[in-house]
Design an enzyme around this catalytic site. Structure first.
Site, PDB file in Angstrom:
ATOM      1  N   VAL A 104       0.879  -1.188  -0.053  1.00 61.34           N
ATOM      2  CA  VAL A 104      -0.194   0.069   0.082  1.00 61.34           C
ATOM      3  C   VAL A 104       0.798   1.319  -0.081  1.00 61.34           C
ATOM      4  CG1 VAL A 104      -1.793   1.321   1.295  1.00 61.34           C
ATOM      5  CG2 VAL A 104      -1.735  -1.275   1.275  1.00 61.34           C
ATOM      6  N   CYS A 105       0.652   2.080  -0.959  1.00 65.12           N
ATOM      7  CA  CYS A 105       1.204   3.331  -1.125  1.00 65.12           C
ATOM      8  C   CYS A 105       2.745   3.122  -1.125  1.00 65.12           C
ATOM      9  CB  CYS A 105       1.049   4.178   0.475  1.00 65.12           C
ATOM     10  SG  CYS A 105       1.475   6.101   0.223  1.00 65.12           S
TER      11      CYS A 105
END
Length: 318
Positions: A104-105
């Site tokens: 994520v990210c």
């Protein structure tokens, strides 16, 4: 009932929403009959970690004691900028044993440092895409989508895109109805497809410095069905077509044609999501002219036809 284990890696400087967003999706799905995600968080030594916001998180245990998971989730945050070498080493050794590997990210930076992204198409937060591509030339970085699936590997853009990716994984495991029910429970109005852009057309482009160019940007956004050729836009800015095209790209970071494409696609998507108008009318209102021209644009940019896009993402009340 098949249980699927999810292990979330924690470290100092982790972004709390990168952790809590996907965890809430998997936990919400587990409330449905026949669905079970066993969630576990772990840090290197099992000690509490401090999030980038200052929030404290207490892990369930140590990474050394964690069994190989079905899904290994690596969140992002400021702690990925100068990662702990021991964490990178753990990922290098243990990430290959997970059936699905998810970032994520800026968690993609950790996986890249551990050699887990080489040869794969990935995305990450827009602010570090250039860095990821520069530091890891074996990684194919796509800065536009909100998430990318490449075999067992899934990577997502900034923060809330982790929720979209988690919903897509739940749909893969347990079907569309479970994923949509979780999305409604979390008040996620529309579950976005992975190939939607991280930004709207206006946010993707920089705002032009000179007023005539800035006015053209606004006019394009408000009149996507007009003649938006370079010649017509140049006349509006009172510049020659060649000068206008060069100046527009220099000040916005996009060619006039690319900016128009994004504005028209965004307009069409919004009308498909929020209205009951027919595809022919929407194609004209968005500047495509014909349904076939709009279909080609959707397939090229989003990988799906307008009718299918509407079926999946139209507001439930319509």
């Amino acid at each position: 009932m098949k249980q699927r284990s999810v292990l979330v890696v924690l470290f100092d400087g982790v972004q709390s929403l990168d952790v809590s967003g996907p965890v809430e999706v998997f936990a919400g799905a587990s409330r449905f009959p026949g669905v079970s995600y066993v969630l576990r968080t772990a840090s290197l030594d099992g000690a509490p970690v401090r999030c980038s916001s200052g929030l404290g998180l207490v892990p369930d245990g140590t990474l050394a004691d964690a069994a190989p998971p079905d899904l290994l989730l690596v969140p992002g945050g400021s702690g990925t900028r100068t990662p702990d070498p021991a964490l990178v080493d753990w990922l290098r050794v243990h990430a290959p044993s997970a059936r699905r590997l998810v970032s994520v990210c800026t968690g993609a930076l950790l996986l890249a440092a551990a050699g887990q992204l080489d040869g794969h198409r990935v995305t990450t937060h827009w602010s570090v895409c250039e860095r990821l591509a520069r530091d890891h030339p074996a990684v194919r970085v796509d800065p536009d989508p909100i998430f990318v699936r490449d075999g067992r590997l899934a990577t997502s853009a900034g923060v809330t895109a982790g929720i979209d990716l988690a919903l897509a994984l739940v749909e893969e495991d347990h079907g569309r109805e479970v994923a949509l029910s979780v999305a409604r429970h979390l008040v996620v109005f529309l579950r976005r497809p992975g190939n939607q852009a991280q930004f709207s057309a206006q946010l993707t482009a920089q705002t032009a410095v000179r007023e005539p160019l800035r006015d053209v940007q606004h006019w394009v956004t408000e009149h996507p069905d007009a003649d938006l050729s370079v010649e017509a836009l140049a006349a509006r800015a009172r510049l020659s077509p060649r000068h206008f095209a060069r100046a527009f790209q220099a000040e916005t970071g996009l060619t006039p044609g690319r900016y128009v494409e994004r504005v028209r696609l965004e307009q069409a998507r919004r009308l498909l999501e929020d209205t009951t108008g027919d595809v022919a009318g929407i194609s004209r209102a968005s500047g495509y002219g014909t349904p076939e021209a709009m279909r080609r644009a959707f397939v090229r940019a989003l990988g799906t036809a307008p009718a299918e896009y509407r079926r999946r993402f139209r507001a439930p009340s319509l």
